[in-house]
Write a protein that holds these residues in place. Structure first.
Motif, PDB file in Angstrom:
ATOM      1  N   GLN A 100      27.204  -2.432   8.214  1.00 52.08           N
ATOM      2  CA  GLN A 100      26.651  -3.656   8.811  1.00 52.08           C
ATOM      3  C   GLN A 100      26.733  -3.649  10.330  1.00 52.08           C
ATOM      4  O   GLN A 100      25.952  -4.308  11.000  1.00 52.08           O
ATOM      5  CB  GLN A 100      27.371  -4.900   8.273  1.00 52.08           C
ATOM      6  CG  GLN A 100      27.013  -5.248   6.849  1.00 52.08           C
ATOM      7  CD  GLN A 100      28.123  -4.919   5.891  1.00 52.08           C
ATOM      8  OE1 GLN A 100      29.257  -4.690   6.296  1.00 52.08           O
ATOM      9  NE2 GLN A 100      27.816  -4.870   4.610  1.00 52.08           N
ATOM     10  N   VAL A 101      27.713  -2.951  10.865  1.00 51.83           N
ATOM     11  CA  VAL A 101      27.859  -2.934  12.318  1.00 51.83           C
ATOM     12  C   VAL A 101      28.078  -1.494  12.803  1.00 51.83           C
ATOM     13  O   VAL A 101      28.935  -0.774  12.281  1.00 51.83           O
ATOM     14  CB  VAL A 101      29.024  -3.833  12.792  1.00 51.83           C
ATOM     15  CG1 VAL A 101      29.158  -3.789  14.317  1.00 51.83           C
ATOM     16  CG2 VAL A 101      28.832  -5.286  12.328  1.00 51.83           C
ATOM     17  N   LEU A 102      27.293  -1.115  13.784  1.00 48.91           N
ATOM     18  CA  LEU A 102      27.442   0.199  14.402  1.00 48.91           C
ATOM     19  C   LEU A 102      27.543   0.010  15.910  1.00 48.91           C
ATOM     20  O   LEU A 102      26.927  -0.897  16.474  1.00 48.91           O
ATOM     21  CB  LEU A 102      26.228   1.089  14.127  1.00 48.91           C
ATOM     22  CG  LEU A 102      25.838   1.342  12.681  1.00 48.91           C
ATOM     23  CD1 LEU A 102      24.839   0.313  12.214  1.00 48.91           C
ATOM     24  CD2 LEU A 102      25.261   2.731  12.519  1.00 48.91           C
ATOM     25  N   ALA A 103      28.328   0.856  16.549  1.00 41.33           N
ATOM     26  CA  ALA A 103      28.373   0.850  18.006  1.00 41.33           C
ATOM     27  C   ALA A 103      28.495   2.308  18.409  1.00 41.33           C
ATOM     28  O   ALA A 103      29.462   2.974  18.040  1.00 41.33           O
ATOM     29  CB  ALA A 103      29.559   0.043  18.519  1.00 41.33           C
TER      30      ALA A 103
ATOM     31  N   LEU B 161      17.286   0.129   7.957  1.00 41.79           N
ATOM     32  CA  LEU B 161      18.724  -0.157   7.903  1.00 41.79           C
ATOM     33  C   LEU B 161      18.940  -1.543   8.503  1.00 41.79           C
ATOM     34  O   LEU B 161      18.582  -1.792   9.656  1.00 41.79           O
ATOM     35  CB  LEU B 161      19.512   0.902   8.693  1.00 41.79           C
ATOM     36  CG  LEU B 161      21.009   0.642   8.892  1.00 41.79           C
ATOM     37  CD1 LEU B 161      21.742   0.510   7.560  1.00 41.79           C
ATOM     38  CD2 LEU B 161      21.642   1.762   9.711  1.00 41.79           C
ATOM     39  N   LYS B 162      19.494  -2.423   7.667  1.00 34.67           N
ATOM     40  CA  LYS B 162      19.745  -3.783   8.157  1.00 34.67           C
ATOM     41  C   LYS B 162      21.153  -3.854   8.696  1.00 34.67           C
ATOM     42  O   LYS B 162      22.104  -4.103   7.960  1.00 34.67           O
ATOM     43  CB  LYS B 162      19.542  -4.793   7.030  1.00 34.67           C
ATOM     44  CG  LYS B 162      18.065  -4.979   6.733  1.00 34.67           C
ATOM     45  CD  LYS B 162      17.782  -6.015   5.671  1.00 34.67           C
ATOM     46  CE  LYS B 162      16.294  -6.049   5.356  1.00 34.67           C
ATOM     47  NZ  LYS B 162      15.662  -4.714   5.231  1.00 34.67           N
ATOM     48  N   ALA B 163      21.292  -3.601   9.985  1.00 37.56           N
ATOM     49  CA  ALA B 163      22.627  -3.584  10.590  1.00 37.56           C
ATOM     50  C   ALA B 163      22.528  -3.992  12.043  1.00 37.56           C
ATOM     51  O   ALA B 163      21.456  -3.990  12.640  1.00 37.56           O
ATOM     52  CB  ALA B 163      23.212  -2.174  10.484  1.00 37.56           C
ATOM     53  N   GLU B 164      23.674  -4.354  12.585  1.00 38.80           N
ATOM     54  CA  GLU B 164      23.769  -4.641  14.008  1.00 38.80           C
ATOM     55  C   GLU B 164      24.141  -3.340  14.706  1.00 38.80           C
ATOM     56  O   GLU B 164      25.181  -2.752  14.418  1.00 38.80           O
ATOM     57  CB  GLU B 164      24.880  -5.663  14.252  1.00 38.80           C
ATOM     58  CG  GLU B 164      24.585  -7.040  13.708  1.00 38.80           C
ATOM     59  CD  GLU B 164      23.708  -7.830  14.659  1.00 38.80           C
ATOM     60  OE1 GLU B 164      24.001  -7.830  15.865  1.00 38.80           O
ATOM     61  OE2 GLU B 164      22.730  -8.440  14.182  1.00 38.80           O
TER      62      GLU B 164
ATOM     63  N   ARG C 197      31.295  -3.010   6.947  1.00 35.85           N
ATOM     64  CA  ARG C 197      31.328  -1.542   6.890  1.00 35.85           C
ATOM     65  C   ARG C 197      30.797  -1.064   8.235  1.00 35.85           C
ATOM     66  O   ARG C 197      29.796  -1.581   8.730  1.00 35.85           O
ATOM     67  CB  ARG C 197      30.456  -1.034   5.743  1.00 35.85           C
ATOM     68  CG  ARG C 197      30.465   0.476   5.602  1.00 35.85           C
ATOM     69  CD  ARG C 197      29.749   0.917   4.337  1.00 35.85           C
ATOM     70  NE  ARG C 197      30.529   0.605   3.153  1.00 35.85           N
ATOM     71  CZ  ARG C 197      30.015   0.522   1.918  1.00 35.85           C
ATOM     72  NH1 ARG C 197      28.728   0.707   1.717  1.00 35.85           N
ATOM     73  NH2 ARG C 197      30.792   0.224   0.892  1.00 35.85           N
ATOM     74  N   VAL C 198      31.492  -0.107   8.843  1.00 30.89           N
ATOM     75  CA  VAL C 198      31.167   0.246  10.227  1.00 30.89           C
ATOM     76  C   VAL C 198      31.091   1.751  10.439  1.00 30.89           C
ATOM     77  O   VAL C 198      31.648   2.533   9.671  1.00 30.89           O
ATOM     78  CB  VAL C 198      32.218  -0.342  11.207  1.00 30.89           C
ATOM     79  CG1 VAL C 198      32.249  -1.857  11.115  1.00 30.89           C
ATOM     80  CG2 VAL C 198      33.597   0.248  10.951  1.00 30.89           C
ATOM     81  N   PHE C 199      30.412   2.105  11.512  1.00 28.94           N
ATOM     82  CA  PHE C 199      30.234   3.530  11.823  1.00 28.94           C
ATOM     83  C   PHE C 199      30.105   3.726  13.326  1.00 28.94           C
ATOM     84  O   PHE C 199      29.547   2.890  14.038  1.00 28.94           O
ATOM     85  CB  PHE C 199      28.960   4.046  11.130  1.00 28.94           C
ATOM     86  CG  PHE C 199      28.624   5.480  11.463  1.00 28.94           C
ATOM     87  CD1 PHE C 199      29.302   6.529  10.833  1.00 28.94           C
ATOM     88  CD2 PHE C 199      27.653   5.786  12.408  1.00 28.94           C
ATOM     89  CE1 PHE C 199      28.996   7.851  11.138  1.00 28.94           C
ATOM     90  CE2 PHE C 199      27.349   7.117  12.718  1.00 28.94           C
ATOM     91  CZ  PHE C 199      28.017   8.146  12.081  1.00 28.94           C
ATOM     92  N   THR C 200      30.627   4.848  13.809  1.00 30.64           N
ATOM     93  CA  THR C 200      30.329   5.293  15.160  1.00 30.64           C
ATOM     94  C   THR C 200      30.239   6.811  15.163  1.00 30.64           C
ATOM     95  O   THR C 200      30.576   7.464  14.166  1.00 30.64           O
ATOM     96  CB  THR C 200      31.354   4.806  16.201  1.00 30.64           C
ATOM     97  OG1 THR C 200      30.837   5.065  17.522  1.00 30.64           O
ATOM     98  CG2 THR C 200      32.688   5.517  16.061  1.00 30.64           C
ATOM     99  N   ALA C 201      29.777   7.357  16.263  1.00 29.53           N
ATOM    100  CA  ALA C 201      29.714   8.811  16.400  1.00 29.53           C
ATOM    101  C   ALA C 201      29.910   9.150  17.858  1.00 29.53           C
ATOM    102  O   ALA C 201      29.528   8.393  18.748  1.00 29.53           O
ATOM    103  CB  ALA C 201      28.365   9.330  15.914  1.00 29.53           C
TER     104      ALA C 201
END
Ligand code: TPP
Ligand code: SF4
Lengths: 297, 386
Positions: free
Chosen positions: B28-31, B54-57, B80-84
């Motif tokens: 839901q949230v990515l930065a 993708l429905k996310a911020e 649920r979150v992700f970064t790279a």
């Protein structure tokens, strides 16, 4: 008889926390939480407030608190608010509660980034004008001339004008406040609550051990800061500047008390020369000339 | 076999394969903050979001420190979150890496491994990834683009498993994998949905307010750290279990904490991690053609370190050569040191080879040569392939 004592209220921030005697922080938080309501999350970077907010065995806050690394609070708040909005929570208020060091120094890029993105958060800087938690070291918001442990001869540079810098970000709401004017502070929090986007409130927070004054004088000194014009109370709503509370009457220099009355009560200014005091007075008068221009606009 | 042929296959570069997996995982949230060689992944994610796939911020953040702080906040609040990131970006995240690990929140970070400055280098090695080995993060590393895709999906599941609850870092070699196109078999969206049910973890509850991450007094601090150690140990079997479940869905048998390539009957083994495991496999085949009983043990999960597996597979080797793409300066190859400590008490000679730093080319031939030198008694305890 002050008005405050006539208002019945339930403390939102429990007594018996770890703040120093005379520290304004618990009271400031109390008013903040009361005004914002239960659906508030506090994000708190490394500071005196970290200590005040307890430990793993318990905390004095009646709303959720998320502790933050020193430089990270505006970003953590951005993440929290995005997640809450994604899960359909439209009204919870994510509020950063940060010292001047976290705000104006180490966390400044983070703060500026969140403001530029106009994140839907309320950022409150309680400004005790130094790094107090680590034992009174100067910050960029320490005023010129003030003693700290890292400026034993007095700070040479001027205080960073953070509320104005934040206003330059074109955020919907910027305000200054003082614990000596609780209704003004309360009204500003109330207004900020109704606004969406990045809101910034800057609270001057006198600190007895850090500023070297008796713990009974906190409110007195906070009041003098406003009356001498050192700390103008104002708000900037969608770019529109407005003086508030007693500061409205201070445009005329003769209504402002001389700054010496504020300085002389504080040990941190005890070594100021007459020349330096004069310079401080001049810088205050100069700031008010600028304020005059802003009021006209 | 028929099952494999039926799978949808796409031609994807590593960065896009990971982005595809992330899209299917529905965070839901990515930065994400751009840095070579990760950037094209960020761009792909931005595309998925703007097209509505993708429905996310996606928080267009101002630094990596803030990127991790942002997804930390979102993870605490139940997303649920992700970064790279990579290299300098991972170092700049450093404080928050430990912060998120210490607080034990589920999150996934992909690291497109890259050398660290000074001197500047945009090319691959594992120094960035290895520098975060003590941060209470599960660390897994892919050999090829297919694995990078698979491990990304598995990472979310592992991270959120209630027996684990820990951030997961998925490493894959910069350029060698991020920018190389491979045939990638992808799962159907509904298969991912059943493998990865909606996230349960949330620490913001207005009816039961708590303080997240306050001060811990010494007794409590020590206890919390001990719990993290136990969770890491527990994670080993959970990871194996989740990987086996994934195998059943994908129809491809290949997962576990380690991969043993022709090492059951080997007398000599390479130990590797990451993309060059493929080169090592070629070397093993060639050495076998020469009549040398060589094998490879590939480390897929670096934290928790699969000590038991290493013992099991390497206990009777006549020689083990560990290839390292990262160094603890003043000590030695990091993986080599860990393998040595895992084999402590057994009489297995372990040799350390440091190679491929800052993108220096390593080929199957290099692996072969080192093995030949070992067999002929010419290999030093530590060799740098300069
Ligand atoms: C990255 C980092 N550097 C330094 C510190 C040490 N530190 C903790 S609080 C603090 C000063 C906080 O000052 P301020 O933000 O003004 O808040 P105050 O303590 O005055 O309330 C410092 C330097 C830290 N926690 N993290
Ligand atoms: S040092 Fe100052 S700001 Fe910190 S708790 Fe004490 S009075 Fe409050």
């Amino acid at each position: 008889m002050s008005l405050i004592t006539q208002v019945k209220r339930i403390p939102k921030f429990y007594r018996g926390n770890a703040a120093c005697p005379g520290c304004p922080i618990p009271r400031e938080l109390d008013i903040l939480i009361e005004e914002l309501g239960e659906k508030t999350v506090l994000v708190v970077p490394a500071s005196c407030s970290t200590v005040i907010l307890g430990d793993t065995s318990g905390m004095p806050s009646t709303v959720p608190v998320v502790h933050s690394a020193f430089a990270a609070s505006a970003a953590i708040a951005s993440g929290i608010v995005r997640a809450l909005r994604m899960r359909g929570d439209k009204d919870a208020i994510v509020t950063v509660w940060a010292g001047d060091g976290a705000t104006g120094d180490i966390g400044f890029a983070t703060l500026s980034g969140a403001a530029e993105r106009n994140e839907d958060i309320l950022y409150v800087c309680y400004d005790n004008e130094a790094y107090m938690n680590t034992g009174i070291q100067r910050s960029s918001l320490t005023p010129k001339g003030a003693w700290t442990t890292t400026t034993p001869e007095g700070k040479r540079e001027f205080k960073k004008p953070l509320p104005f810098i934040m206003a330059e970000h074109k955020i919907p709401y910027v305000a200054t406040a003082s614990i000596a004017y609780p209704f003004d502070y309360q009204a500003k929090v109330r207004k900020a609550k109704q606004i969406h986007g990045f809101r910034y409130i800057h609270l001057l927070s006198p600190c007895p051990p850090g500023w070297r004054f008796d713990s009974s004088l906190t409110i007195e000194i906070a009041k003098l800061a406003v009356e001498t014009g050192v700390w103008p109370l104002f708000e900037i709503e969608n770019g529109e500047f407005r003086l508030t509370s007693v500061s409205k009457t201070l445009l005329d220099k003769k209504n402002r008390k001389p700054v010496i009355e504020y300085l002389k009560l504080q040990g941190r200014f005890s070594k100021l020369t007459e020349e330096q005091t004069k310079e401080i007075q001049e810088s205050i008068d100069e700031m008010w000339e600028q304020i005059k221009e802003m009021v006209k606009k | 076999m028929t099952q494999i042929l039926k799978r949808k296959a796409l031609a994807l570069v590593g960065n896009h394969a990971v982005a595809y997996a992330v899209k299917q995982a529905k965070p839901q949230v990515l930065a994400v903050f751009p840095i070579t060689p990760q950037t094209t992944m960020l761009e792909k994610l931005a595309e998925y979001i703007s097209s509505g796939e993708l429905k996310a911020e996606l928080v267009r953040i101002e630094s990596e420190h803030s990127a991790l702080a942002t997804i930390y906040g979102a993870a605490v609040a139940g997303a649920r979150v992700f970064t790279a990131t990579a290299s300098q970006g991972l170092l700049y995240m450093g404080e928050m890496i430990y912060w998120a690990g210490g607080q034990r929140v589920p999150m996934v970070a992909a690291v497109a491994t890259r050398a660290i400055a000074e001197p500047w280098s945009i090319w691959d090695d594992h120094q960035d990834f290895m520098s975060k080995r003590d941060a209470i993060w599960i660390q897994i590393m892919a050999e090829n683009v297919q694995e990078a895709y698979d491990l990304t999906l598995q990472a979310f599941r592992i991270s959120e498993d209630e027996r684990v609850i820990m951030p997961v870092m998925m490493g894959f070699d910069g350029f060698i994998l991020t920018h190389t196109m491979e045939r990638v078999e992808v799962l159907e969206d509904y298969e991912v949905d059943s493998f990865l049910p909606p996230r349960q973890f949330n620490l913001i509850d207005f009816s039961d307010p708590i303080g997240v991450g306050p001060i811990a007094q010494p007794d409590e601090y020590m206890r919390i750290r001990y719990e993290a150690m136990k969770a890491m140990e527990r994670a080993k079997s959970v990871i194996e279990e989740i990987m086996r479940e994934y195998e059943k869905i994908s129809g491809r048998k290949q997962y576990g904490l380690v991969e043993c390539y022709k090492c059951e009957d080997a007398k000599y083994a390479f130990v590797t991690m990451g993309a060059w495991s493929g080169d090592a496999k070629v070397a093993v085949d060639r050495l076998r053609d020469q009549g040398i009983e060589a094998g490879l043990l590939k480390i897929r999960v670096f934290r928790p370190f699969p000590r038991e597996k290493i013992k099991e597979y390497l206990r009777s080797m006549k020689g083990v050569i560990v290839f390292d793409r990262a160094v603890s300066f003043g000590s030695g190859g990091i993986l080599a040191n860990e393998v040595k400590s895992s084999l402590y008490g057994l009489e297995v000679p372990v040799y350390s080879v440091v190679a491929g730093l800052g993108g220096k080319d390593v080929r199957p031939l290099h692996f072969q040569k080192v093995m030949e030198d070992l067999i002929e008694g010419r290999l030093e305890e530590e060799r740098w392939l300069l």
